[in-house]
Structures are given as structure tokens and as C-alpha cells.
Design a protein around this motif. Structure first.
Motif, PDB file in Angstrom:
ATOM      1  N   LYS C  12       0.350  -0.939  -0.172  1.00  0.00           N
ATOM      2  CA  LYS C  12       0.397  -0.499  -0.330  1.00  0.00           C
ATOM      3  C   LYS C  12       0.874   1.623  -0.469  1.00  0.00           C
ATOM      4  O   LYS C  12       0.621   2.439  -0.776  1.00  0.00           O
ATOM      5  N   ILE C  74       7.649  15.448  -2.643  1.00  0.00           N
ATOM      6  CA  ILE C  74       6.761  15.476  -4.126  1.00  0.00           C
ATOM      7  C   ILE C  74       7.572  14.991  -5.919  1.00  0.00           C
ATOM      8  O   ILE C  74       7.048  15.647  -6.364  1.00  0.00           O
ATOM      9  N   PHE C  78       6.498  12.017  -8.245  1.00  0.00           N
ATOM     10  CA  PHE C  78       5.720  13.614  -8.580  1.00  0.00           C
ATOM     11  C   PHE C  78       4.287  12.889  -9.086  1.00  0.00           C
ATOM     12  O   PHE C  78       3.056  13.016  -9.156  1.00  0.00           O
ATOM     13  N   ASP C  79       4.428  11.050  -9.959  1.00  0.00           N
ATOM     14  CA  ASP C  79       3.691  10.166  -9.940  1.00  0.00           C
ATOM     15  C   ASP C  79       2.657   9.966  -8.824  1.00  0.00           C
ATOM     16  O   ASP C  79       1.627  10.038  -8.958  1.00  0.00           O
ATOM     17  N   PHE C  81       2.083  11.310  -6.386  1.00  0.00           N
ATOM     18  CA  PHE C  81       1.551  12.839  -5.908  1.00  0.00           C
ATOM     19  C   PHE C  81       0.736  12.511  -6.439  1.00  0.00           C
ATOM     20  O   PHE C  81      -0.173  13.160  -5.947  1.00  0.00           O
ATOM     21  N   SER C  82       0.832  12.743  -7.787  1.00  0.00           N
ATOM     22  CA  SER C  82      -0.512  13.213  -8.882  1.00  0.00           C
ATOM     23  C   SER C  82      -1.477  11.600  -8.555  1.00  0.00           C
ATOM     24  O   SER C  82      -3.180  12.803  -8.454  1.00  0.00           O
ATOM     25  N   ARG C  83      -0.969  11.041  -8.466  1.00  0.00           N
ATOM     26  CA  ARG C  83      -2.184   9.168  -8.402  1.00  0.00           C
ATOM     27  C   ARG C  83      -3.295  10.166  -7.044  1.00  0.00           C
ATOM     28  O   ARG C  83      -4.192  10.228  -6.865  1.00  0.00           O
ATOM     29  N   VAL C  85      -2.996  13.039  -5.024  1.00  0.00           N
ATOM     30  CA  VAL C  85      -4.148  13.688  -5.441  1.00  0.00           C
ATOM     31  C   VAL C  85      -5.102  13.599  -5.557  1.00  0.00           C
ATOM     32  O   VAL C  85      -6.543  13.945  -5.719  1.00  0.00           O
ATOM     33  N   ASP C  86      -5.383  13.343  -7.289  1.00  0.00           N
ATOM     34  CA  ASP C  86      -6.843  12.645  -8.173  1.00  0.00           C
ATOM     35  C   ASP C  86      -7.760  12.354  -7.069  1.00  0.00           C
ATOM     36  O   ASP C  86      -8.269  12.289  -6.996  1.00  0.00           O
ATOM     37  N   THR C  89      -9.125  14.253  -4.591  1.00  0.00           N
ATOM     38  CA  THR C  89     -10.090  15.416  -4.613  1.00  0.00           C
ATOM     39  C   THR C  89     -10.913  14.371  -5.265  1.00  0.00           C
ATOM     40  O   THR C  89     -11.452  15.621  -5.934  1.00  0.00           O
ATOM     41  N   ILE C 132      -3.046  19.474   3.319  1.00  0.00           N
ATOM     42  CA  ILE C 132      -2.440  19.787   2.602  1.00  0.00           C
ATOM     43  C   ILE C 132      -2.868  21.446   2.707  1.00  0.00           C
ATOM     44  O   ILE C 132      -1.524  22.015   2.713  1.00  0.00           O
ATOM     45  N   ILE C 136       0.258  24.084   4.204  1.00  0.00           N
ATOM     46  CA  ILE C 136       0.209  25.477   3.127  1.00  0.00           C
ATOM     47  C   ILE C 136       0.362  26.570   4.266  1.00  0.00           C
ATOM     48  O   ILE C 136       1.117  27.271   3.995  1.00  0.00           O
ATOM     49  N   ILE C 140       3.611  28.900   5.108  1.00  0.00           N
ATOM     50  CA  ILE C 140       3.834  30.096   4.759  1.00  0.00           C
ATOM     51  C   ILE C 140       3.858  30.960   5.556  1.00  0.00           C
ATOM     52  O   ILE C 140       3.579  32.098   6.032  1.00  0.00           O
TER      53      ILE C 140
END
Lengths: 391, 118, 221
Positions: C12, C74, C78-79, C81-83, C85-86, C89, C132, C136, C140
Motif C-alpha cells: 500500500k 513530491i 511526482f506520479d 503525488f499526482s495519483r 491528489v487525484d 480530490t 495539505i 500550506i 507560509i
């Protein structure tokens, strides 16, 4: 006793609300605030000049100034045997309105006189009168120092050039603490506040036929260092404390609010006679370069015997920490010889060191140097309303 | 016994979403920094406004030179230099001038003596 | 599906994911602890780290780890992370159905059948989004307090402190909830080992909890 606290501990204190953010250490002009990021800060009294810049810039309102309102002013106002007179500094009138919803710079001078009468002050005068007195005294002193430097006989008693202004008590304490050798250069003229104190218990008492011992002299200042100044032991030339108590612009606003006075709907009133009249030259004392401009207006006319067509000296205005200008004055006493007067204006004590070093090393070309501790002048003093709406 | 693992790589939609999230983070940070710097630039506007208030008041005054203040003329005539207009007179020097630093103790002494005489 | 016994293991969480999770977790614990110590003036906490000034130093450098850790992850993955996020969301009808029953975690909400879920269930998706956003915000607002404390105006600094504090409080509560469900709750505590230790989880559990994702994994087999 309050006065012993003032003299030994100073005016400014960091309270327990300190969040150790370290913002104030960069504000403090004398590095008097100790503590690293994360550590609760405290003030090293020996170095503090009571300017209150840390107070108005603290993000958490964690820095306090000693108040004389309850212990001195309210008591004096309640005492029927006290004849309480009050003076207000030029910078107060353009900032007091902010506490009542007005934009910064709104002139509430006349409402301020009315409010002070309502608060129970017996006579309401104006520091601007003694600001004018400061100009005649300090300006004349400058002229005599120039004569001394030029070798005109009869002026040997006057000090060396350049002459520094003496209106800012924070700057005076800074010079006393750090540069004792520059003290002969500081004008011997008292600050307008202390001149008012001395005049109120001598001249005014005489004019009004009031016993000087019953006069209680209060001042409203944009400044926390003025509280320290009024308690300095040497200011008792009248035989009493020259100025008995000082409150800040914030404290006056607080007094007006707690007295339930609807400030903005007050009728306009005027200051009282004898020591209440003022001029535009005195008004600009509250801004950086103002003392210089006022002094130039008088010095020019006194030295040249001519009337100034245009009274503004725009070259001395602005917000830059160190500014300089040259004004050419034809001197009647020297047969019309044109004397170029070099002036310098410093706003912010942290920028004054190089100027002083030059003076002490004899490199300075200036004749007259104005020093104000707070950036922008008294209008940004430690006793002014704290701005929280501008980020 | 079998081991299941995820397929590597990403679809177009996943790539867009991933980069989108990163872009949002960068933009939010940038906007916040801009707010911070703008805020700093505007944080002392009130100083200029108060200064402008004083200069406006100066322009509205009938008399704009200290030595022309009628009550200043009066205090010299009546009190500081009776009968004349002499700045830095003896009385003015006594009441309106001071000393600094190490001269203060002697100055206080002098003031006390002056009072005893008077 | 529950009738048939599925044998095997599912990977996993990859090694890098687990490393990042550990790093972020440790930084978060240190940051939270020192932060609580600052806000409520708890001398004991500051003293663990060698006094307030040093505790603040620890807090700041833990903040750097807290920031740099995920950024490195990230960039390197990146892949993944992208999955991720997908997944977090995208909300399907099943996700909303899951939210209605609260995934069967809340005792007094009766459930017949928990709707099938992807790699992360709807609750985890919401947590992911909130974490997330929280990261942020907290990053910041954190750095200006340190690096710009003498440059910015006092009012801006006050805003930073307040946003930082409230974000931190919400994040601490979220993470405590996350810990309870992932490590203590009997229904889901098996997840603990997969993220904190070897990354594997029983295929049977995945089939039950993340049916949609497991179907996808079976397809690619």
C-alpha cells in the motif's frame, strides 16, 4: 512614589504578554531590548531612552508605558485647591481624532480644547506657544554660536557649532548616555514642554494672580519619553516641579471616552489667553524637519532684517532618515555678507551615530542639526494612537 | 500467495491534478508574500497623513513665524526682558535654559541657591 | 466478496512514502510540542529542549524538515503525488454514501453495507485535503515570523501568529483523530503497520475496505 519608579525603572515595560517574536529588537534604536527569538524579552533600563517605538510597534500590545493619569492627573483634577493648567503638543491635534474614527491627519485642535475644559482643566493652553518661545531662544542661541565661531567679539560664552536641537527628550537621553562629549553642542534651550512648565508657574501665575504653589501643570504629549523628562530632577526652576504630570495622546482619548464625552460633536473652542496663542511655525514642530523650518523662518528674518516672501523651506521636509540642505542668509550685522547655513535633519536615533561621529571628529560642515528620535517626527511618537488597521 | 502492487506512472488527469495542486500551493504562497510586502509598504502611510495634516494646519494659520506671535512679543515685553524684545535675556536664560549630563548636579545646586536668594 | 478468502498482500505504501510520513510525523510532534509550550508558557516543555531560545531554534529547524520533507517527496515521486491528489480530490456517489454512514465508525449510525471505496475512503480524502491546506497555511505563516520578523509590519506579524496558532490547533486535532482511527480503532488499526513498518497490508482487508482500488489492482495483475 511614582517619580522614583519613573527615574529608576524608566517608562517602558515589557509585560508577560510578550510572545517573543523579536520584532521590537529591530525597532529599538538603542538595542535596549534583550532576548532572542523564542525568549521573553526585557528592557535594559540603562540603555532605554523611553521613546516607546517598541510599544507602538508590538504586534501583541505586550509593551506598556507607566501611566500618570490615575495617580496624578485625576487626583489633581479632583482637588479643589489645585489650579490645573494643560498644554498639548502639536502632534496630538492631528492624531487624537483617530481614536474617534477620524482619518489620520484630521485636525481636531478646537475640539481638543473643548474636551479638556469638559474634563475639568481650569485653563487650556497650548505647547505651541512655548514652541514659538523655543524658536526665539534656540534660534537666537544658534545665531550667537555662529557669531562666536566667526569670531565676533562678545559671544565667547556660547557653545560650539554645530548646534543640535534639544526638543526631543529621547535624543537628549541618548546623547547623555552614549555621547557625553557631544553635550556642549546641544542647545541649552529647554524643550517646549519644560519651558511651558517654567512659564506656567512664574509668568502665568503673575498674570492670573494665582499662587504658583497651587498651579498644577499637566501636558498632553505624543510621547512616552516626555513622562521621563518631566520627572528629571533639574526641572524645578519655578521652585516647584515645572511640569507635574504627562499623559499621552492615547491616555487623553481614554480619559475623554471614560468621561462619556461625545468628542466629535463638541463645539469648537479656543485656547486661553497669555500662553495659548500659536503660529504655523510651532505647528510643524510635530513633523520631522519642522523645528528646522520654524527656526529658519525666524533666523532668516532676524539675521537679514528682511521679510520672507515664501515662508516654506521645502528642502527640509520629507521622510528620509537623514536629510541636509543649505540656506543662504544675508546677514545684516556683517554688512550684508551672505552666510550659507548648512542644516541637517535626522529622524530616527539609529541614524544619528555617523552624524555625531563627524561632529566629534570635527568633520561636520553643518551649523544646525535637528534630531528627532521617532521616524517621521513626533506625529509617530510612542504615545500616539496605535494603528491596527494599516497592515 | 500473491503480492499486489500499484501500477507506476500516471494518467493525464492525474498529472494535471498533481501539477494543479502544486501550482495552487505556489500561488497561495506568492499571494501571501505579496500581501505581506504590500502591507509593509502601506504600514506607515498614516505617518505621511499626519505630517500632511500638520503642514495643512500651518498653511491655514494667520501667523506663520514664531517671532511674530503676539503673545511671544508680550511675554518678552512684560516679563522676560521688560520693556524690550531681547531674546536670551538673563531671565529667559534662567527660566528657559538647562544643562545636561554631568553638569546637572551643580545646576540643581545653583537653582536651589538662586531660590534662597530670591 | 466476503465469502471468498483472498490470499496475499498488497503493497500500500512505498518506502519513500513511509520515510516521508515518518519524517513529517516526527517533525510534527516536535513542532506541536514546542509550539504548545510557547503559546501557554509551559516552562517544562521549553526546558526539555534547553530553554525557550533553544526550543524556538528546534521549532524553527523542525519546521524546515516539515517543509522540505514533503517538497522533496513530491519532486521525487511526482506520479505518486499526482495519483494521491487525484484520488483525494475525486468524490464519487460511493464517497457521499460512505460519508452518510460515516464508514461505520460511529456506533449509533446503523449501517447495512459500507459502500465500496478507493485507495482512500471518503474520510481519509477529507483529511488529506485538510492536511495539505493546513500545511500550506502553517508553512507560509511560519517562515515570515522567523526570517522577516524585523522586516514586516507588526500587524502582519500578528496575523501570521494568529493564523499559525489556529491552523496548528486544528491540525493537532485532525492528527489525533487520524492516529486514533489508524492505530487504535479495532476496525482499522491494521493500517498502522502498513504505513509505519513494512508498507504491506493483507489483501483480504484491502478487498473489504478499499474494494474499488483492489479491483483495479487485480485488473493490472
Amino acid at each position: 512614589m511614582l517619580s522614583s519608579i519613573v527615574l529608576s525603572n524608566g517608562i517602558i515595560q515589557v509585560t508577560d504578554k510578550c510572545k517573543a517574536c523579536d520584532h521590537c529588537t529591530s525597532i529599538c534604536p538603542t538595542h535596549a531590548i534583550k532576548g532572542r527569538l523564542g525568549e521573553k524579552h526585557h528592557i535594559e533600563i540603562r540603555k532605554c531612552i523611553n521613546c516607546g517605538q517598541c510599544l507602538i510597534n508590538c504586534p501583541f500590545g505586550a509593551i506598556n508605558d507607566v501611566s500618570m493619569v490615575d495617580e496624578r492627573i485625576i487626583k489633581a483634577l479632583k482637588d479643589p485647591n489645585k489650579f490645573v493648567v494643560v498644554q498639548e503638543a502639536p502632534a496630538v491635534r492631528v492624531a487624537l481624532g483617530e481614536e474617534f474614527g477620524q482619518a489620520p491627519g484630521t485636525n481636531v485642535k478646537h475640539k481638543m480644547y473643548a474636551a479638556l475644559r469638559k474634563l475639568g482643566f481650569d485653563k487650556v493652553y497650548d505647547t505651541e506657544f512655548t514652541a514659538d518661545l523655543t524658536i526665539t531662544e534656540e534660534g537666537t542661541e544658534l545665531i550667537y554660536r555662529v557669531f562666536n565661531a566667526l569670531g565676533v567679539p562678545g559671544y565667547e560664552d556660547f557653545g560650539p557649532l554645530p548646534q543640535f536641537t534639544s526638543c526631543c527628550p529621547a535624543w537628549v537621553k541618548y546623547a547623555e548616555d552614549k555621547y557625553p562629549h557631544v553635550l556642549p553642542h546641544i542647545s541649552t534651550a529647554k524643550s517646549p514642554q519644560q519651558m511651558f512648565g517654567a512659564i506656567s508657574k512664574t509668568y502665568l501665575a503673575e498674570k492670573l494672580g494665582v499662587d504658583p504653589s497651587s498651579i498644577y501643570s499637566v501636558s498632553v504629549m505624543p510621547c512616552t519619553a516626555k513622562k521621563y523628562e518631566c520627572d528629571r530632577p533639574e526641572f524645578m526652576v519655578s521652585g516647584f516641579r515645572d511640569v507635574d504630570a504627562v499623559m499621552t495622546t492615547r491616555e487623553l482619548a481614554q480619559m475623554i471616552k471614560s468621561a462619556g464625552i461625545d468628542f466629535m460633536s463638541l463645539e469648537d473652542e479656543q485656547a486661553d489667553r497669555f500662553i495659548g496663542a500659536s503660529t504655523g511655525a510651532a505647528t510643524i514642530f510635530g513633523a520631522t524637519g519642522g523645528v528646522m523650518e520654524a527656526a529658519l523662518r525666524t533666523a532668516y528674518e532676524v539675521l537679514s532684517g528682511e521679510t520672507l516672501g515664501k515662508v516654506e523651506f521645502k528642502a527640509v521636509r520629507g521622510r528620509k532618515p537623514v536629510r541636509e540642505a543649505t540656506v543662504e542668509i544675508p546677514v545684516k550685522a556683517l554688512g550684508g555678507k551672505v552666510l550659507p547655513v548648512n542644516v541637517c535633519i535626522v529622524t530616527g536615533t539609529k541614524y544619528v551615530d555617523p552624524v555625531i561621529e563627524d561632529v566629534l571628529a570635527g568633520r561636520s560642515k553643518y551649523h544646525f542639526i535637528e534630531v528627532m528620535n521617532c521616524p517621521g517626527g513626533c506625529i509617530n511618537g510612542g504615545g500616539q494612537p496605535i494603528r491596527r488597521d494599516t497592515y | 500467495m500473491s503480492i499486489f502492487t500499484e501500477k507506476v506512472g500516471m494518467t493525464r488527469r492525474q498529472f494535471l491534478k498533481g501539477s494543479g495542486m502544486l501550482a495552487v500551493a505556489v500561488i497561495v504562497t506568492g499571494v501571501f508574500a505579496k500581501i505581506g510586502f504590500d502591507a509593509f509598504a502601506a504600514s506607515d502611510e498614516y505617518i505621511d497623513q499626519r505630517i500632511a495634516g500638520l503642514y495643512t494646519l500651518d498653511e491655514q494659520m494667520a501667523i506663520r513665524k514664531s517671532h511674530e506671535n503676539p503673545e511671544i512679543i508680550q511675554i518678552y515685553q512684560d516679563f522676560l526682558s521688560p520693556g524690550e524684545q531681547k531674546y536670551l535675556s538673563e531671565k529667559a536664560h534662567h527660566l528657559l535654559h538647562t544643562k545636561y549630563g554631568k553638569d546637572i548636579p551643580a545646576f540643581i545646586e545653583e537653582l536651589n541657591q538662586h531660590r534662597d536668594v530670591a | 466478496m466476503s465469502e471468498e478468502v483472498i490470499k496475499g498482500k498488497v503493497l500500500k505504501h512505498d518506502t519513500q512514502t513511509r520515510t516521508m510520513h515518518w519524517l513529517h510525523l516526527l517533525a510534527f510532534i516536535i513542532l506541536g510540542l514546542t509550539g504548545i509550550g510557547f503559546y501557554w508558557d509551559i516552562a517544562g516543555i521549553a526546558n526539555i529542549f534547553g530553554g525557550p531560545a533553544n526550543a524556538s531554534l528546534v521549532h524553527r529547524w523542525a519546521g524546515v524538515v516539515f517543509t522540505v520533507g514533503p517538497i522533496l517527496y513530491i519532486l521525487l515521486n511526482f506520479d505518486r503525488f499526482s495519483r494521491f491528489v487525484d484520488t483525494i480530490t475525486s468524490f464519487s456517489r460511493d464517497d457521499f454514501a460512505w460519508l452518510k454512514t460515516m464508514g461505520g465508525y460511529v456506533p449509533f449510525i446503523k449501517i447495512e453495507e459500507v459502500p465500496p471505496q478507493e485507495k482512500y475512503n471518503a474520510g481519509q480524502k477529507i483529511l488529506g485535503i485538510l492536511i495539505i491546506i493546513g500545511c500550506i497555511l502553517i508553512i507560509i505563516t511560519g517562515f515570515p515570523m522567523w526570517l522577516w520578523c524585523d522586516v514586516v509590519s507588526s500587524a502582519f506579524l500578528a496575523i501570521c501568529y494568529n493564523v499559525h496558532f489556529w491552523t496548528a490547533i486544528i491540525m493537532i486535532l485532525l492528527v489525533l483523530g487520524h492516529f486514533f482511527l489508524a492505530a487504535i480503532h479495532p476496525k482499522s488499526r491494521v493500517e498502522f503497520a502498513s504505513m509505519m513498518l513494512d508498507g504491506y497490508i493483507d489483501a483480504e482487508i484491502t478487498a473489504e475496505h478499499n474494494a474499488k482500488w483492489f479491483a483495479e489492482l487485480q485488473k493490472t495483475e
